[in-house]
Design an enzyme around this catalytic site. Structure first.
Site, PDB file in Angstrom:
ATOM      1  N   SER A 191       0.792  -1.236   0.000  1.00 54.09           N
ATOM      2  CA  SER A 191       0.000   0.000   0.000  1.00 54.09           C
ATOM      3  C   SER A 191       0.822   1.283   0.000  1.00 54.09           C
ATOM      4  CB  SER A 191      -0.945   0.013   1.200  1.00 54.09           C
ATOM      5  OG  SER A 191      -2.042  -0.849   0.972  1.00 54.09           O
ATOM      6  N   LYS A 215       3.199   6.689   4.846  1.00 56.39           N
ATOM      7  CA  LYS A 215       2.357   5.577   4.390  1.00 56.39           C
ATOM      8  C   LYS A 215       2.959   4.224   4.766  1.00 56.39           C
ATOM      9  CE  LYS A 215      -1.406   4.289   2.441  1.00 56.39           C
ATOM     10  NZ  LYS A 215      -1.396   3.160   3.403  1.00 56.39           N
ATOM     11  N   LYS A 222       0.239   3.636  -2.800  1.00 58.70           N
ATOM     12  CA  LYS A 222      -0.851   4.616  -2.812  1.00 58.70           C
ATOM     13  C   LYS A 222      -0.322   6.054  -2.797  1.00 58.70           C
ATOM     14  CE  LYS A 222      -4.583   1.846  -0.704  1.00 58.70           C
ATOM     15  NZ  LYS A 222      -3.995   0.539  -0.362  1.00 58.70           N
ATOM     16  N   SER A 246      -5.822   3.677   4.488  1.00 57.53           N
ATOM     17  CA  SER A 246      -5.375   2.860   3.362  1.00 57.53           C
ATOM     18  C   SER A 246      -6.542   2.164   2.663  1.00 57.53           C
ATOM     19  CB  SER A 246      -4.347   1.817   3.818  1.00 57.53           C
ATOM     20  OG  SER A 246      -3.577   1.360   2.731  1.00 57.53           O
TER      21      SER A 246
END
Length: 434
Positions: free
Chosen positions: A59, A243, A62, A123
């Site tokens: 993720s 993140k 992203k 997320s």
């Protein structure tokens, strides 16, 4: 049998030496497959481990859609209050078990801001797909644009096959690119470069990334997966982004950023063993940064190199001009190593004649080159970006004006030069006779 045992023993011994050598190279002993630490202002690399090894990114990918959303907002192609209607696929993906998501109702309108917050804070995978579709029409188109944007940003060894970072097999049979069980891959260096550009180009990313939780319209509160935020499980002073990511293939990763006393760093950890360990290893890296590096002024404003305080001038009222640095040069330097860097002057050859002279007139403040720094040891100063060296370059300018001499002075100089050369030649000839 004896020889086989002997060979096995020797191989084991040498294998042990190799493992120890690799461990010795990692000065921080980071328990993750790859890691990197950079100064967020200049992009200077301060520590790295296997930073060019291609690994699953999960993720953390992203961050690319975050970049693209913020870019579209800035260009006016997208609005925060723009409505996005949730289709059947996005709704079903939001309800998929074991995936990080906020619930999205089919046929209901959500704003771009709601979806962005769901993606950046919790997320949300379905929210990410919804944003991909509004940005590019389809997720397939968006993935193509993600790879194109990666190339534009100078990210190497990157391959996006979906917008979320999930394994394609988890996308309910609708993977947009790649093989049915493929995942996004990047290197720690490329992740750091993406984070660096995200912070440089759109610093407002931290407004959302630093939120410890999201109160969504369904009445639920969703926690940020960045557990190092001050309000969460593993608080770390100064952390305000960016993140996390995890899949079976990628392991546990975290791209973090933290600032204290005006100094910001970016760290990346890839393929750690657990949720907790990715934060523990990040703590090691950030502790190393804040305890061992300081932003230092290596070259002062208006600095003059002792060996080159002036440049010769032709056709001017004066025969030389003083030069100095226009600005100061600062850089994150390891404690106690400030004196290991020396200034270097690079003159603009296009402004010099074949004799290394500037031609009058010269205006005060006119750039004649630039100044940078280098390590006395000859060590390479590594930066994330190819033009990172420019981060430690400042213009060198004329400290005064030099007017062009009038025609009469130039003529007399020419005559003087002619007779000087003539008499010099005669003198040489006479010397040659004796």
């Amino acid at each position: 049998m004896f020889f086989a045992t002997l060979i096995l023993t020797i191989a084991t011994v040498f294998s042990g030496f190799t493992m120890k050598a690799e461990a010795a190279d990692d000065q921080l002993g980071i328990e993750a497959e790859a890691a990197i630490l950079v100064d967020a202002e200049s992009g200077k690399v301060l520590y790295e481990k296997n930073s060019d090894v291609v690994l699953g990114v999960a993720s953390m990918s992203k961050m690319m859609t975050e970049y693209m959303v913020l870019e579209a907002i800035k260009k006016g192609k997208l609005q925060w209050d723009q409505k996005v209607k949730i289709n059947e696929y996005v709704h079903k993906l939001s309800a998929a078990p074991e995936l990080s998501n906020v619930g999205l109702t089919q046929g209901e309108d959500y704003t771009v801001k709601e979806l962005y917050q769901a993606m950046a804070i919790h997320s949300g995978n379905a929210a990410t797909v919804a944003l991909a579709e509004v940005l590019s029409g389809t997720e397939k188109n968006h993935v193509e644009k993600m790879n194109k944007k990666a190339a534009e940003l100078g990210l190497k060894d990157v391959k996006f096959v979906n917008s979320t970072g999930l394994n394609n097999k988890d996308l309910l049979g609708k993977h947009p690119a790649g093989n049915p069980d493929e995942e996004n891959v990047m290197t720690a260096r490329s992740l750091a470069k993406l984070a660096y550009r995200l912070l440089k180009d759109y610093p407002e990313v931290l407004e959302t990334a630093s939120m410890p939780s999201l109160k969504f319209r369904d009445g639920r509160e969703y926690k940020n997966f960045n557990w190092m935020l001050p309000e969460l499980i593993f608080p770390y002073d100064g952390v305000d982004g960016l993140k996390t990511g995890s899949t079976d293939f990628a392991g546990y990763g975290f791209t973090a950023t933290a600032m204290r006393n005006g100094q910001r760093y970016i760290s990346v950890v890839m393929k750690a063993d657990s949720k907790d360990s990715r934060f523990a290893e990040t703590r090691k890296i950030l502790d190393y940064a804040f305890n061992n590096f300081t932003k230092e002024e290596l070259v002062k404003k208006n600095y003059q190199l002792k060996s080159k305080k002036t440049i010769p001038v032709t056709k001017g009222k004066e025969d030389k001009v003083k030069i100095h640095s226009k600005d100061s040069i600062t850089m994150a330097v390891k404690n106690g190593e400030k004196d290991q860097y020396v200034p270097v002057l690079v003159l603009d050859k296009k402004k010099l004649n074949e004799n290394g002279e500037l031609t009058a007139p010269i205006k005060k403040g006119e750039q004649v080159g630039y100044m940078t720094v280098k390590s006395k040891k000859g060590d390479n100063i590594s930066f994330l970006t190819e033009d990172g060296q420019k981060e430690i370059q400042v213009p060198v300018v004329a400290a005064e004006s030099v007017e062009k001499a009038n025609w009469f002075v130039l003529m007399m100089r020419g005559i003087g030069g002619f007779f000087g050369d003539l008499f010099g030649g005669i003198a040489d000839s006479v010397k040659g006779l004796f």
